[in-house]
Design a protein around this motif. Structure first.
Motif, mmCIF file in Angstrom:
data_model
loop_
_atom_site.group_PDB
_atom_site.id
_atom_site.type_symbol
_atom_site.label_atom_id
_atom_site.label_comp_id
_atom_site.label_asym_id
_atom_site.label_seq_id
_atom_site.Cartn_x
_atom_site.Cartn_y
_atom_site.Cartn_z
ATOM 1 N N ALA A 461 6.476 4.342 -8.468
ATOM 2 C CA ALA A 461 5.054 4.046 -8.662
ATOM 3 C C ALA A 461 4.761 3.547 -10.073
ATOM 4 O O ALA A 461 3.629 3.184 -10.379
ATOM 5 C CB ALA A 461 4.213 5.287 -8.365
ATOM 6 N N LYS A 462 5.783 3.508 -10.930
ATOM 7 C CA LYS A 462 5.589 3.047 -12.309
ATOM 8 C C LYS A 462 5.873 1.550 -12.407
ATOM 9 O O LYS A 462 6.926 1.080 -11.958
ATOM 10 C CB LYS A 462 6.492 3.829 -13.264
ATOM 11 N N HIS A 463 4.964 0.817 -13.004
ATOM 12 C CA HIS A 463 5.097 -0.631 -13.119
ATOM 13 C C HIS A 463 6.376 -1.039 -13.848
ATOM 14 O O HIS A 463 7.091 -1.951 -13.417
ATOM 15 C CB HIS A 463 3.880 -1.210 -13.845
ATOM 16 N N LYS A 489 0.795 5.061 -3.506
ATOM 17 C CA LYS A 489 0.917 4.788 -4.943
ATOM 18 C C LYS A 489 1.921 3.676 -5.205
ATOM 19 O O LYS A 489 1.695 2.779 -6.024
ATOM 20 C CB LYS A 489 1.337 6.068 -5.678
ATOM 21 N N THR A 490 3.037 3.704 -4.496
ATOM 22 C CA THR A 490 4.071 2.680 -4.672
ATOM 23 C C THR A 490 3.580 1.316 -4.202
ATOM 24 O O THR A 490 3.847 0.289 -4.843
ATOM 25 C CB THR A 490 5.339 3.092 -3.915
ATOM 26 N N LYS A 492 0.526 0.214 -4.192
ATOM 27 C CA LYS A 492 -0.421 -0.299 -5.178
ATOM 28 C C LYS A 492 0.329 -0.904 -6.377
ATOM 29 O O LYS A 492 -0.064 -1.954 -6.905
ATOM 30 C CB LYS A 492 -1.359 0.811 -5.636
ATOM 31 N N THR A 493 1.407 -0.250 -6.788
ATOM 32 C CA THR A 493 2.210 -0.781 -7.892
ATOM 33 C C THR A 493 2.853 -2.105 -7.503
ATOM 34 O O THR A 493 2.854 -3.074 -8.276
ATOM 35 C CB THR A 493 3.300 0.232 -8.287
ATOM 36 N N ASP A 496 0.458 -4.934 -7.609
ATOM 37 C CA ASP A 496 0.184 -5.388 -8.978
ATOM 38 C C ASP A 496 1.337 -6.226 -9.529
ATOM 39 O O ASP A 496 1.121 -7.240 -10.202
ATOM 40 C CB ASP A 496 -0.045 -4.180 -9.901
#
Length: 661
Positions: A461-463, A489-490, A492-493, A496
Motif C-alpha cells: 500500500a506504500k507508493h 488500500k493497495t 488506491k496506491t 495513483d
C-alpha cells in the motif's frame, strides 16, 4: 427506575442495538459501545437502572465466557513457535511495567495490596481491540505485529496467576499474606493439574462421543456444561471462577472440536460479555469525570506513556529497529479487558476504595478509547519520532527491490505471497513469465529468498514500495491476499502510481466485488465462486453428465461473472470442449446398452492405453468389482467406472457404442 430484571435487560438491549448500529458505521470497537450504554442507563447517568447488581449475575458469566474463548484461542504450538517474543518481550514487559506502576503507586501512599492490584491491571493490554485493529490494517504479520501478538500471548498466560492472586489478597485480611498466597497458589496448581487430567482423559473422549451422536443441540449443551462446571469447580476451591473457564478453554482448544466449540459459544459469549462491559460502564460517573478530570487524564496519559517507554526500551534491548519498537509500544500502550476484570474483581474483594476503583476504571476505558486511533496512525507516529531510523529502514528495502527489478519488463507484480500467491508464482515460473512478489510476513519472505524466489518484504500500500517494483514496465498486477481492507488500500496506491495497469484481485467471496471494482480492480476472482463452479462441474461429471454439456454450463456461469473470459471462446462449438486438460482427470460411469459394440468383448480388447484411460471398476447389478481382470467380458447393463480426461472418456464411450475410435 426499573426494578424488574427482564425490563432491565430489554432496556439494555434496545439501547445497545441502537448504539452498536451507529458505531459499526464509525468502525468503533463494540466494547466501547457497551461501556457507553452502561454510563447512559446507570445510576450516574440517566438512572434508568439504579444498581448494577440486577444484572451483575449475568455479567459474571460474561467474564467466564470471555476467559473461555481466550483459552480456546490460546495455542501452545503458536506460543512455542514465538517463544522468544512471548517469554522474552512479553515476560519483560509485564515484569517491568508491573514494577514501575507498583513503585509509583506505593510512593503515592497506597498499600501493598492496592499497589499490586493497580500494577497487575495496568500491566495488561487489550487483546480484543489490538488484534482486531491490526488485522483490519493487515499488520498482523508485520514485524511490529508479530511482536505485539507475542507480548499479548504472554499477557494471556499471566491471567492464570493474577486470577489466583486477587482473591488470595482479598481473603488474606488478618492472616499471614505469604501463607495465604502460598495456599492460593498451591490450590491453583492442584486446579491446573486436575483440569489437565480432565482435558486429556475426560473431555476429549466425552466430545468424541457427543460428536458421534451428530446432535447439534447435545454438542452445544455439553459445551455449556463443561464451561460452567469448570467455573463452579474453581469457585468451590475459593479461586476465581474465570480461571476454571480459561483452563477449560485451553484444554478444548487443543482438540479437533475447537472451531465448532468456538462457533457454538460465540453468541453466548458476545451477549454476556456485553453485559459485563455494561456493568463496567455503570460504575463510571460523568460527575466523577467532571470533578476529577485532570486526575483521570493524568493517570491515563501516565500509564500509556509508561507502557510505551517500557516496551520501546525492551524492543531496543532486543536490537529491534526504532520504528518497529515504537509501533509495537504504541499498539500496546492501553489497559485491556483483563485490566477491567482485575479492577472489578478487586472492588468485589474490597482491595480498592470505591472512588479510586471508579477513577482507575475510567482511566482504563479512556486508554481503550484512544487505542484504535493510535494503532491506525502508528506508522505516522513512528515516522514522526523515529524519522531517520524509520526512513532508512524503508529506503534500504526500496533500494534492494529497485536494484533487483531494474531490468524487468512485461513482468507480473505479485502482491501477497501466501498459498494463493505461491501457487500463482509456480504457474508463472512454468510459463517463463518474470515476476516480483511483495509480502508482509518476514519469516515467509526470508524462507522464499533463501530458496532464490524474487520475493521482498514490503507494504504494497506504500507508493515508494510499489514504485520500486518497476511497476511502470509491468504487464499486470495481482493482489492475492484475502484481506478486503488491505486490498482496497493497495488498489488506491496502484491507481495513483499506475492507473492504466490491469489489476487482478482475489477475494474470499463476492460480497465486495463492486467496491473492489470501483477502487480500480480490472477483474475480481472470488474463491467461493470458483470453488463452487469446480465442485459442481466435477459433481455433474461424476454422476454421468457429458463433459461437453458440463463445460457449456461452466462457460455460461463464468461468462456472467468474468468479463475477461468472454473473448476466449469466440465462434467455438459447444460440442468441442476447450482444453480439457485444464479440468484434470475425472471419474465417470458408462452404461453398456444392449446394442453397444462392447457387449461380449473382453476388457483387454479396448484401446485403454491409446486413450490413456483406466477402468477402476465394473458394476454388474448390485455387485461392484474394483480393479477388474482384463479377461472380464462385458455384458448388457454393465456399468464401467472409467477414469481419464473428459475428451478421452467421450471418445471411449463412442467406441464402446460403435466400435470406432
Amino acid at each position: 427506575m426499573f426494578d424488574h430484571i427482564l425490563l432491565n435487560i430489554v432496556l439494555l438491549l434496545i439501547i445497545t442495538v441502537g448504539l452498536v448500529s451507529i458505531s459499526r458505521r464509525l468502525h468503533l470497537p463494540a466494547i466501547l459501545n457497551y461501556i457507553l450504554v452502561g454510563v447512559i442507563v446507570g445510576p450516574f447517568g440517566f438512572g434508568l437502572i439504579q444498581s448494577e447488581k440486577s444484572i451483575s449475575f449475568l455479567a459474571e458469566f460474561g467474564i467466564v465466557f470471555l476467559l473461555f474463548s481466550i483459552g480456546l484461542e490460546f495455542s501452545l504450538t503458536q506460543m512455542m513457535s514465538m517463544r522468544r517474543m512471548v517469554f522474552g518481550f512479553g515476560g519483560l514487559q509485564v515484569l517491568m511495567t508491573g514494577l514501575v506502576v507498583f513503585g509509583v503507586s506505593y510512593l503515592l501512599g497506597f498499600g501493598v495490596e492496592t499497589s499490586v492490584v493497580i500494577a497487575s491491571a495496568f500491566a495488561l493490554s487489550s487483546t480484543a481491540i489490538v488484534i482486531k485493529q491490526l488485522t483490519e490494517q493487515s499488520e498482523i504479520q508485520t514485524r511490529h505485529g508479530r511482536a505485539t501478538v507475542g507480548i499479548l500471548i504472554f499477557q494471556d498466560i499471566m491471567a492464570i496467576p493474577l486470577l489466583i492472586l486477587i482473591p488470595a489478597l482479598g481473603t488474606a485480611a488478618g492472616q499471614s499474606l505469604p501463607t495465604e498466597l502460598g495456599m492460593a497458589f498451591l490450590k491453583g496448581a492442584i486446579v491446573v493439574v486436575v483440569m489437565l487430567f480432565a482435558g486429556r482423559y475426560i473431555l476429549r473422549p466425552l466430545f468424541h462421543e457427543v460428536a458421534s451422536s451428530k446432535s447439534q443441540e447435545l454438542f452445544t449443551l455439553t459445551v455449556l456444561t463443561v464451561v460452567l462446571s469448570a467455573a463452579a469447580f474453581t469457585e468451590e476451591m475459593e479461586i476465581s471462577m474465570t480461571l476454571g473457564a480459561f483452563l477449560a478453554g485451553m484444554m478444548l482448544g487443543e482438540t479437533e472440536y475447537r472451531h465448532q466449540i468456538e462457533a457454538d459459544i460465540r453468541p453466548f459469549q458476545d451477549i454476556l460479555l456485553g453485559l459485563f462491559f455494561i456493568t463496567v460502564g455503570m460504575m463510571i460517573s460523568p460527575e466523577l469525570i467532571q470533578t476529577h478530570f485532570l486526575t483521570i487524564m493524568a493517570i491515563t496519559l501516565s500509564i500509556m506513556l509508561v507502557k510505551t517507554v517500557v516496551i520501546f526500551g525492551i524492543m531496543r534491548l532486543f536490537q529491534k529497529p526504532d520504528g518497529v519498537s515504537l509501533r509495537t509500544a504504541v499498539s500496546l500502550s492501553q489497559v485491556g479487558e483483563f485490566g477491567l476484570v482485575l479492577i472489578t474483581l478487586a472492588l468485589t474483594y474490597e482491595l480498592l476504595p470505591h472512588q479510586l476503583g471508579q477513577i482507575l476504571l475510567t482511566s482504563a476505558v479512556f486508554s481503550m478509547v484512544a487505542t484504535p486511533f493510535l494503532i491506525k496512525y502508528n506508522g505516522r507516529i513512528a515516522n514522526r519520532f523515529c524519522r531517520k531510523s524509520y526512513q532508512n529502514d524503508f529506503a534500504e528495502m526500496e533500494s534492494v527491490i529497485k536494484e533487483d527489478t531494474k531490468f524487468l519488463s512485461d513482468h507480473v507484480v505479485l502482491l501477497g505471497f501466501g498459498r494463493v500467491g505461491q501457487i500463482t508464482a509456480k504457474f508463472l515460473e512454468q510459463a517463463h513469465v518474470p515476476f516480483v512478489a511483495l509480502d508482509m510476513d518476514i519469516k515467509r519472505v526470508h524462507e522464499a529468498q533463501q530458496s532464490g524466489e524474487p520475493v521482498y518484504f514490503g507494504d504494497s500500500a506504500k507508493h515508494s514500495i510499489i514504485h520500486a517494483t518497476n511497476i511502470s514496465k509491468a504487464k499486470v498486477a495481482i493482489i492475492t491476499f484475502h484481506d478486503y481492507h488491505a486490498a482496497i488500500k493497495t488498489l488506491k496506491t496502484l491507481q495513483d502510481v499506475a492507473p492504466e495497469l490491469p489489476v487482478l484481485v482475489r477475494s474470499l467471496d463476492d460480497s465486495h466485488i463492486n467496491e473492489l471494482t470501483q477502487a480500480g480492480a480490472t477483474e475480481v476472482i472470488p474463491d467461493t465462486f470458483e470453488s463452487s463452479i469446480m465442485l459442481a462441474s466435477h459433481l455433474l461429471l461424476m454422476i454421468g453428465h457429458p463433459p461437453s454439456q458440463v463445460l457449456k454450463q461452466t462457460r455460461a456461469a463464468r461468462r456472467g461473472r468474468y468479463n475477461l473470459l468472454n473473448g476466449l471462446y469466440p465462434g467455438e462449438s459447444d460440442h468441442v470442449p476447450f482444453d480439457h486438460a485444464q479440468m484434470g482427470q475425472i471419474i465417470q460411469p458408462i452404461t453398456i446398452n444392449e446394442s453397444a459394440f462392447a457387449v461380449g468383448k473382453r476388457l483387454e480388447a479396448f484401446p485403454m492405453e491409446t486413450l490413456d484411460l483406466y477402468i477402476k471398476s465394473v458394476r454388474r447389478g448390485s455387485v461392484r468389482g474394483d480393479n477388474p481382470d482384463l479377461k472380464t467380458r462385458i455384458r448388457v447393463n454393465d456399468i464401467l467406472i472409467v477414469q481419464g480426461l473428459p475428451e478421452n472418456i467421450d471418445k471411449f464411450e463412442h467406441y464402446l457404442n460403435t466400435g470406432k475410435t
